[in-house]
Design a protein around this motif. Structure first.
Motif, mmCIF file in Angstrom:
data_model
loop_
_atom_site.group_PDB
_atom_site.id
_atom_site.type_symbol
_atom_site.label_atom_id
_atom_site.label_comp_id
_atom_site.label_asym_id
_atom_site.label_seq_id
_atom_site.Cartn_x
_atom_site.Cartn_y
_atom_site.Cartn_z
ATOM 1 N N ARG A 236 1.420 19.981 -19.114
ATOM 2 C CA ARG A 236 1.645 21.028 -18.118
ATOM 3 C C ARG A 236 1.287 20.473 -16.754
ATOM 4 O O ARG A 236 0.576 19.492 -16.638
ATOM 5 C CB ARG A 236 0.849 22.310 -18.440
ATOM 6 N N GLY A 237 1.813 21.104 -15.729
ATOM 7 C CA GLY A 237 1.520 20.610 -14.388
ATOM 8 C C GLY A 237 2.521 19.549 -13.944
ATOM 9 O O GLY A 237 3.566 19.363 -14.583
ATOM 10 N N MET A 238 2.167 18.869 -12.865
ATOM 11 C CA MET A 238 3.133 18.010 -12.183
ATOM 12 C C MET A 238 2.611 16.588 -12.026
ATOM 13 O O MET A 238 2.839 15.937 -11.017
ATOM 14 C CB MET A 238 3.466 18.637 -10.817
ATOM 15 N N ALA A 239 1.889 16.122 -13.049
ATOM 16 C CA ALA A 239 1.318 14.771 -12.965
ATOM 17 C C ALA A 239 2.401 13.726 -12.747
ATOM 18 O O ALA A 239 2.148 12.675 -12.148
ATOM 19 C CB ALA A 239 0.524 14.451 -14.238
ATOM 20 N N ASP A 240 3.632 14.024 -13.207
ATOM 21 C CA ASP A 240 4.722 13.064 -13.009
ATOM 22 C C ASP A 240 4.977 12.804 -11.523
ATOM 23 O O ASP A 240 5.254 11.672 -11.118
ATOM 24 C CB ASP A 240 6.002 13.523 -13.721
ATOM 25 N N ALA A 241 4.807 13.856 -10.704
ATOM 26 C CA ALA A 241 5.016 13.679 -9.251
ATOM 27 C C ALA A 241 3.942 12.762 -8.664
ATOM 28 O O ALA A 241 4.203 12.062 -7.678
ATOM 29 C CB ALA A 241 4.999 15.036 -8.549
ATOM 30 N N CYS A 242 2.758 12.770 -9.244
ATOM 31 C CA CYS A 242 1.682 11.887 -8.773
ATOM 32 C C CYS A 242 1.930 10.451 -9.226
ATOM 33 O O CYS A 242 1.750 9.503 -8.458
ATOM 34 C CB CYS A 242 0.331 12.363 -9.300
ATOM 35 N N LEU A 243 2.343 10.305 -10.477
ATOM 36 C CA LEU A 243 2.598 8.961 -11.001
ATOM 37 C C LEU A 243 3.759 8.297 -10.268
ATOM 38 O O LEU A 243 3.729 7.103 -9.968
ATOM 39 C CB LEU A 243 2.885 9.032 -12.513
ATOM 40 N N GLN A 244 4.780 9.130 -9.956
ATOM 41 C CA GLN A 244 5.950 8.619 -9.239
ATOM 42 C C GLN A 244 5.569 7.949 -7.918
ATOM 43 O O GLN A 244 6.122 6.924 -7.553
ATOM 44 C CB GLN A 244 6.886 9.784 -8.912
ATOM 45 N N ALA A 245 4.597 8.563 -7.222
ATOM 46 C CA ALA A 245 4.170 8.022 -5.920
ATOM 47 C C ALA A 245 3.611 6.614 -6.081
ATOM 48 O O ALA A 245 3.604 5.830 -5.128
ATOM 49 C CB ALA A 245 3.118 8.935 -5.300
ATOM 50 N N GLU A 246 3.124 6.316 -7.277
ATOM 51 C CA GLU A 246 2.543 4.994 -7.517
ATOM 52 C C GLU A 246 3.489 4.099 -8.294
ATOM 53 O O GLU A 246 3.086 3.024 -8.759
ATOM 54 C CB GLU A 246 1.256 5.152 -8.314
ATOM 55 N N ASN A 247 4.730 4.554 -8.453
ATOM 56 C CA ASN A 247 5.714 3.811 -9.247
ATOM 57 C C ASN A 247 5.246 3.542 -10.667
ATOM 58 O O ASN A 247 5.569 2.518 -11.254
ATOM 59 C CB ASN A 247 6.087 2.494 -8.558
ATOM 60 N N VAL A 248 4.450 4.473 -11.191
ATOM 61 C CA VAL A 248 4.031 4.377 -12.589
ATOM 62 C C VAL A 248 4.928 5.301 -13.406
ATOM 63 O O VAL A 248 5.034 6.485 -13.107
ATOM 64 C CB VAL A 248 2.549 4.799 -12.761
ATOM 65 N N PRO A 249 5.629 4.760 -14.418
ATOM 66 C CA PRO A 249 6.471 5.630 -15.245
ATOM 67 C C PRO A 249 5.641 6.716 -15.921
ATOM 68 O O PRO A 249 4.464 6.503 -16.216
ATOM 69 C CB PRO A 249 7.057 4.678 -16.295
ATOM 70 N N THR A 250 6.251 7.887 -16.141
ATOM 71 C CA THR A 250 5.550 8.969 -16.828
ATOM 72 C C THR A 250 5.630 8.728 -18.331
ATOM 73 O O THR A 250 6.494 9.260 -19.018
ATOM 74 C CB THR A 250 6.176 10.328 -16.438
ATOM 75 N N SER A 251 4.742 7.889 -18.808
ATOM 76 C CA SER A 251 4.679 7.631 -20.248
ATOM 77 C C SER A 251 3.230 7.372 -20.624
ATOM 78 O O SER A 251 2.422 6.945 -19.797
ATOM 79 C CB SER A 251 5.534 6.415 -20.627
ATOM 80 N N ALA A 252 2.924 7.634 -21.896
ATOM 81 C CA ALA A 252 1.562 7.423 -22.397
ATOM 82 C C ALA A 252 1.152 5.961 -22.239
ATOM 83 O O ALA A 252 0.005 5.649 -21.939
ATOM 84 C CB ALA A 252 1.495 7.843 -23.862
ATOM 85 N N GLU A 253 2.127 5.103 -22.419
ATOM 86 C CA GLU A 253 1.892 3.665 -22.344
ATOM 87 C C GLU A 253 1.553 3.228 -20.921
ATOM 88 O O GLU A 253 0.606 2.481 -20.687
ATOM 89 C CB GLU A 253 3.216 3.037 -22.780
ATOM 90 N N ALA A 254 2.355 3.713 -19.972
ATOM 91 C CA ALA A 254 2.162 3.296 -18.580
ATOM 92 C C ALA A 254 0.840 3.821 -18.019
ATOM 93 O O ALA A 254 0.186 3.151 -17.209
ATOM 94 C CB ALA A 254 3.337 3.786 -17.719
ATOM 95 N N VAL A 255 0.429 5.015 -18.450
ATOM 96 C CA VAL A 255 -0.841 5.559 -17.955
ATOM 97 C C VAL A 255 -2.012 4.720 -18.486
ATOM 98 O O VAL A 255 -2.961 4.425 -17.764
ATOM 99 C CB VAL A 255 -0.988 7.055 -18.311
#
Ligand code: GDP
Ligand code: CA
Length: 325
Positions: A241-260
């Motif tokens: 839930r929420g918009m963590a993808d928008a935060c990861l995007q700013a860092e060019n980190v893909p929204t995936s369990a692996e990338a985090v």
């Protein structure tokens, strides 16, 4: 396990902390432990002169049984007469201020003004809420997350997150005050003495990231004798839930369990994590990460009730035990 430390943001961190408290309660199968929850202060903001600490409040209300269960934040049975009065003055704020919540902000603000530290204030508020864990802010000094937008403007994180729903692309995050801040007094001793450190499935950039921005905390995680186990907030390529993808995007980190996981880094390679839990759906990520030196396991990671959450914590503790063994 005798001492557990959790790094936590707001809603995700608080729900996870309920499971930690249950997993290490007296008589639990993993044995009793004292739990220290280090809460994010990056979301903190001053509005109308009131000092507001959204993540610490979410932790207090959730662990103390006073949270709005549907929203996951704010007080239950909230009333909004102050908001209506403000609106009558033409003040239609974007930040929700409920009357019951305001009582917390009033006390915090006046206690801070009288010279108490945020750690002391949080402990006093906890006398009412009895969270069953030791709740400490990451820092007693203000460390506020600001967002540099794509158009170059910079706004407080809350303004981007709450007012703009993170819909304006972010270029980067700045943690104002971090350079001059220190970890709150309980943080470094807790990490040094821990038997297990858990990184909650909180927003990796603006919740856990803001905690790690306080000088000394990342280094203490790196040197703690305890295994450090993280839990993925990303399931099947999306935040739960929420918009963590928008935060990861700013860092060019893909929204995936692996990338985090890779963003936190593997401890053997100078990063923070010994182990990383992913959801069953991300089983393939666990296999890839295991080859990169992480202890990784795939288990159900949806916190839909206390039993499910407690099960996640037990799985994290079991992964931690393989690190020590
Ligand atoms: P905030 O400060 O209120 O935004 O809360 P946190 O930073 O502590 O947690 C937000 C994160 O929790 C989001 O990125 C969600 O994906 C994650 N989250 C929420 N519910 C769940 C859940 O049931 N399981 C997992 N694995 N993550 C969750
Ligand atoms: Ca938050």
């Amino acid at each position: 396990v005798g001492k557990v430390v959790v790094l936590a943001g707001g809603v995700g961190g608080a729900r996870f902390s309920l499971g930690v408290r249950a997993a290490f309660a007296p008589g639990a199968s993993d044995g009793a432990a004292t739990v220290t929850v280090v809460g994010n202060v990056g979301d903190d903001i001053t509005l109308y002169g009131l000092r507001i600490c959204p993540d610490l409040d979410t932790l207090l209300y959730t662990l103390g049984g006073g949270i709005d269960p549907e929203q996951g934040w704010g007080r239950d049975n909230e009333v909004f007469s102050v908001r209506a009065e403000l609106a009558a003055y033409g003040e239609t704020g974007w930040f929700t201020l409920g009357d019951r919540d305001i009582a917390t902000h009033l006390l915090r603000t006046s206690w801070l003004a009288s010279g108490l530290t945020l750690s002391e204030v949080t402990a006093r508020l906890a006398r009412r809420w009895r969270p069953g864990v030791r709740l400490v802010p990451a820092s007693d000094q203000p460390v506020e997350t600001h967002v540099e937008l794509a158009d170059g403007r910079e706004v407080h994180f809350q303004e981007w997150w709450v007012r703009a729903h993170a819909a304006i692309p972010a270029r980067r995050f700045r943690f104002h005050g971090a350079e001059a801040a220190q970890p709150a007094p309980a943080v470094l001793p807790a990490l040094a003495e821990a038997d297990l450190v858990l990184i909650a499935p909180s927003n990796p950039v603006v919740s856990v990231g803001a905690i790690l921005a306080v000088p000394g905390i990342a280094a203490a995680l790196h040197t703690t004798p305890a295994p450090v186990i993280g839990v993925s907030p990303i399931i099947g390529g999306a935040p739960v839930r929420g918009m963590a993808d928008a935060c990861l995007q700013a860092e060019n980190v893909p929204t995936s369990a692996e990338a985090v996981a890779r963003r936190y880094g593997c401890r053997r390679e100078g990063g923070l994590l010994d182990g990383w839990l992913v959801d069953l759906r991300d089983r393939a990520a666990a296999e890839v990460l295991a080859k990169e030196g992480y202890r990784a396991a795939a288990v159900p990671l949806l916190m839909h009730d206390l039993d499910a959450t407690t099960g996640m914590v037990r799985a994290a503790a079991a992964l931690g035990a393989t690190v020590r063994g």
